[in-house]
Design a protein around this motif. Sequence first.
Motif, PDB file in Angstrom:
ATOM      1  N   LEU A 284       0.673  -1.105   0.133  1.00 18.61           N
ATOM      2  CA  LEU A 284       0.032   0.034   0.039  1.00 18.61           C
ATOM      3  C   LEU A 284       0.798   1.154  -0.020  1.00 18.61           C
ATOM      4  O   LEU A 284       0.623   2.141  -0.655  1.00 18.61           O
ATOM      5  CB  LEU A 284      -0.918   0.071   1.246  1.00 18.61           C
ATOM      6  N   VAL A 285       2.057   1.318   0.739  1.00 16.18           N
ATOM      7  CA  VAL A 285       2.638   2.513   0.997  1.00 16.18           C
ATOM      8  C   VAL A 285       3.918   2.521   0.095  1.00 16.18           C
ATOM      9  O   VAL A 285       4.512   3.717   0.133  1.00 16.18           O
ATOM     10  CB  VAL A 285       2.908   2.763   2.450  1.00 16.18           C
ATOM     11  N   HIS A 286       4.437   1.811  -0.600  1.00 13.00           N
ATOM     12  CA  HIS A 286       5.907   1.892  -0.968  1.00 13.00           C
ATOM     13  C   HIS A 286       5.851   2.721  -2.375  1.00 13.00           C
ATOM     14  O   HIS A 286       6.645   3.397  -2.588  1.00 13.00           O
ATOM     15  CB  HIS A 286       6.283   0.331  -1.552  1.00 13.00           C
ATOM     16  N   GLY A 287       4.721   2.836  -3.026  1.00  9.10           N
ATOM     17  CA  GLY A 287       4.627   3.915  -4.104  1.00  9.10           C
ATOM     18  C   GLY A 287       4.672   5.091  -3.596  1.00  9.10           C
ATOM     19  O   GLY A 287       5.182   5.977  -4.267  1.00  9.10           O
ATOM     20  N   THR A 288       3.968   5.657  -2.346  1.00  9.74           N
ATOM     21  CA  THR A 288       4.127   6.926  -2.085  1.00  9.74           C
ATOM     22  C   THR A 288       5.551   7.284  -1.490  1.00  9.74           C
ATOM     23  O   THR A 288       6.069   8.287  -1.778  1.00  9.74           O
ATOM     24  CB  THR A 288       3.461   7.108  -0.827  1.00  9.74           C
ATOM     25  N   VAL A 289       6.166   6.370  -1.049  1.00  8.37           N
ATOM     26  CA  VAL A 289       7.534   6.551  -0.425  1.00  8.37           C
ATOM     27  C   VAL A 289       8.511   6.544  -1.755  1.00  8.37           C
ATOM     28  O   VAL A 289       9.338   7.583  -1.759  1.00  8.37           O
ATOM     29  CB  VAL A 289       8.164   5.221   0.239  1.00  8.37           C
ATOM     30  N   LEU A 290       8.408   5.803  -2.637  1.00  4.98           N
ATOM     31  CA  LEU A 290       9.152   5.915  -3.901  1.00  4.98           C
ATOM     32  C   LEU A 290       8.850   7.199  -4.633  1.00  4.98           C
ATOM     33  O   LEU A 290      10.151   7.824  -4.915  1.00  4.98           O
ATOM     34  CB  LEU A 290       8.590   4.712  -4.900  1.00  4.98           C
ATOM     35  N   PHE A 291       7.506   7.673  -4.790  1.00  5.83           N
ATOM     36  CA  PHE A 291       7.649   9.057  -5.519  1.00  5.83           C
ATOM     37  C   PHE A 291       8.160  10.171  -4.852  1.00  5.83           C
ATOM     38  O   PHE A 291       8.435  11.150  -5.011  1.00  5.83           O
ATOM     39  CB  PHE A 291       6.280   9.178  -6.041  1.00  5.83           C
ATOM     40  N   THR A 292       7.985  10.315  -3.266  1.00  2.00           N
ATOM     41  CA  THR A 292       8.216  11.201  -2.567  1.00  2.00           C
ATOM     42  C   THR A 292       9.816  11.354  -2.684  1.00  2.00           C
ATOM     43  O   THR A 292      10.240  12.522  -2.802  1.00  2.00           O
ATOM     44  CB  THR A 292       7.781  10.991  -0.894  1.00  2.00           C
ATOM     45  N   LEU A 293      10.448  10.203  -2.346  1.00  2.00           N
ATOM     46  CA  LEU A 293      11.962  10.131  -2.534  1.00  2.00           C
ATOM     47  C   LEU A 293      12.646  10.723  -3.735  1.00  2.00           C
ATOM     48  O   LEU A 293      13.362  11.352  -3.635  1.00  2.00           O
ATOM     49  CB  LEU A 293      12.574   9.037  -1.943  1.00  2.00           C
ATOM     50  N   LEU A 294      11.936  10.103  -4.932  1.00  2.00           N
ATOM     51  CA  LEU A 294      12.435  10.443  -6.204  1.00  2.00           C
ATOM     52  C   LEU A 294      12.213  12.064  -6.221  1.00  2.00           C
ATOM     53  O   LEU A 294      13.112  12.625  -6.790  1.00  2.00           O
ATOM     54  CB  LEU A 294      11.747   9.988  -7.191  1.00  2.00           C
ATOM     55  N   SER A 295      11.245  12.677  -5.756  1.00  2.00           N
ATOM     56  CA  SER A 295      10.960  14.098  -5.949  1.00  2.00           C
ATOM     57  C   SER A 295      11.642  15.032  -5.143  1.00  2.00           C
ATOM     58  O   SER A 295      12.374  16.128  -5.449  1.00  2.00           O
ATOM     59  CB  SER A 295       9.581  14.341  -5.713  1.00  2.00           C
ATOM     60  N   LEU A 296      12.079  14.230  -3.919  1.00  2.00           N
ATOM     61  CA  LEU A 296      13.209  14.978  -3.277  1.00  2.00           C
ATOM     62  C   LEU A 296      14.801  14.877  -3.378  1.00  2.00           C
ATOM     63  O   LEU A 296      15.527  15.757  -3.086  1.00  2.00           O
ATOM     64  CB  LEU A 296      12.941  14.750  -1.794  1.00  2.00           C
ATOM     65  N   LEU A 297      14.793  13.456  -3.680  1.00  2.00           N
ATOM     66  CA  LEU A 297      16.393  13.392  -3.808  1.00  2.00           C
ATOM     67  C   LEU A 297      17.151  12.937  -4.792  1.00  2.00           C
ATOM     68  O   LEU A 297      18.311  12.843  -5.268  1.00  2.00           O
ATOM     69  CB  LEU A 297      16.583  12.133  -2.711  1.00  2.00           C
ATOM     70  N   TYR A 298      16.362  12.575  -6.088  1.00  2.00           N
ATOM     71  CA  TYR A 298      16.833  12.161  -7.250  1.00  2.00           C
ATOM     72  C   TYR A 298      17.907  13.174  -7.990  1.00  2.00           C
ATOM     73  O   TYR A 298      17.192  14.495  -7.963  1.00  2.00           O
ATOM     74  CB  TYR A 298      15.861  11.743  -8.409  1.00  2.00           C
ATOM     75  N   GLY A 299      19.039  12.708  -8.240  1.00  2.00           N
ATOM     76  CA  GLY A 299      20.006  13.670  -8.923  1.00  2.00           C
ATOM     77  C   GLY A 299      20.882  14.700  -7.809  1.00  2.00           C
ATOM     78  O   GLY A 299      21.903  15.099  -8.207  1.00  2.00           O
ATOM     79  N   LYS A 300      20.455  14.313  -6.711  1.00  2.00           N
ATOM     80  CA  LYS A 300      21.176  15.015  -5.475  1.00  2.00           C
ATOM     81  C   LYS A 300      21.976  14.210  -4.596  1.00  2.00           C
ATOM     82  O   LYS A 300      22.822  14.763  -4.065  1.00  2.00           O
ATOM     83  CB  LYS A 300      20.219  15.660  -4.389  1.00  2.00           C
ATOM     84  N   ILE A 301      21.860  12.817  -4.530  1.00  2.00           N
ATOM     85  CA  ILE A 301      22.532  11.920  -3.716  1.00  2.00           C
ATOM     86  C   ILE A 301      22.789  10.714  -5.145  1.00  2.00           C
ATOM     87  O   ILE A 301      22.155  10.524  -6.118  1.00  2.00           O
ATOM     88  CB  ILE A 301      22.041  11.389  -2.672  1.00  2.00           C
ATOM     89  N   PRO A 302      23.957   9.987  -4.641  1.00  2.00           N
ATOM     90  CA  PRO A 302      24.119   8.826  -5.571  1.00  2.00           C
ATOM     91  C   PRO A 302      22.912   7.936  -5.525  1.00  2.00           C
ATOM     92  O   PRO A 302      22.217   7.731  -4.523  1.00  2.00           O
ATOM     93  CB  PRO A 302      25.381   7.983  -4.896  1.00  2.00           C
ATOM     94  N   LEU A 303      22.670   7.070  -7.018  1.00  2.00           N
ATOM     95  CA  LEU A 303      21.529   6.293  -7.165  1.00  2.00           C
ATOM     96  C   LEU A 303      21.479   5.178  -6.044  1.00  2.00           C
ATOM     97  O   LEU A 303      20.415   4.776  -5.467  1.00  2.00           O
ATOM     98  CB  LEU A 303      21.439   5.796  -8.346  1.00  2.00           C
TER      99      LEU A 303
END
Length: 344
Positions: A284-303
């Motif tokens: 139920l929650v992993h999609g919300t976690v995924l999209f939140t983290l991608l929006s906040l951190l993608y491109g700012k820390i190593p993959l």
Amino acid sequence: MHQLDSLRGLAAVTVVCHHWDRALWANRPSWPLIPLVSGYEAVILFFVLSGYVLSLPVWRERQPPYPEYLVRRVCRIYLPYLAALALAIVGCYFFGNSLLPLTPWFYETWHTPLSPQLIFRQILMDPGPQLNTAFWSLRYEMEMSLIFPFVCMLMLRTGRYSGIFLILAIKAVSHVLLGSRFGQSHWMLTLSYSEFFIAGATIARAQEPLKRLVSRMSQPPLWITLTLTVITYFYIASFSNNAGNYEMVAVCCLIILIQDPRMHLGLQSRAAEYLGRISYSSYLVHGTVLFTLLSLLYGKIPLAWLAVIYGAATLVISHLFCVFLEEPSQRLGRRIGTHMRERR
């Protein structure tokens, strides 16, 4: 049945990894990685397992009255779903419309403007991915839950092999209607997915003869059969356009095989059982976690670090969701069911 709970937990892990893969890479992963990202196969497993578990009380003549069954099922599926939907709405409000160099799949979620109409459709369990990419299967899970006791009663009244004939009948109807307007509708998908639930009910009805058959197999053939079953489950989609049928059979075989006491697969370990416990919450929650983290951190820390944070955050939030929302909802369903039984 701890092995089945653990199997569901491991399948939920592959869904979590599958959506990570879909967001970052458009191409199918290399062969060694396929077992880690077999998300659609996991949904088939969830459906077959649901059919297996939900039908057992019918075959054992312990099925509660329909109103009690329905209350428990709504509390089991729908109330946690509403809580997860609220989380997804909050995430979409604060982190939606992120413009990132990711796959087209990423842009299917949190890029539709929030509106009362969208939220209302999601409350009705619309299978669209606009607010959470994993919610789509729960519509079919809930619909089948509503009618499944009646399907089982039909099977009970029409012979031991009625489940097989029912699946074949559904396939025939689906084939005939495929080119029609109804063939492209949501209800046609519901009819198609019902095959997996019926397959689970069919093997649950014959579980004792099937277990005896497996128990008479010596160890080498048993392990060879398990290996072929797992290979079919993970890799048949790479070779066949009609892979769902083979995957359904593979899941049915897997459910029976892993219940043999000689199968020491670690499915009764604490770690595996814990993954089973939080499997629905993580779904139920992993999609919300995924999209939140991608929006906040993608491109700012190593993959690699982002992947570690995604896994850890999913685990923690799934645990909290399970303890404070999912399990209380289940207990509520049991209490209401007990109260309904005492009033009769």
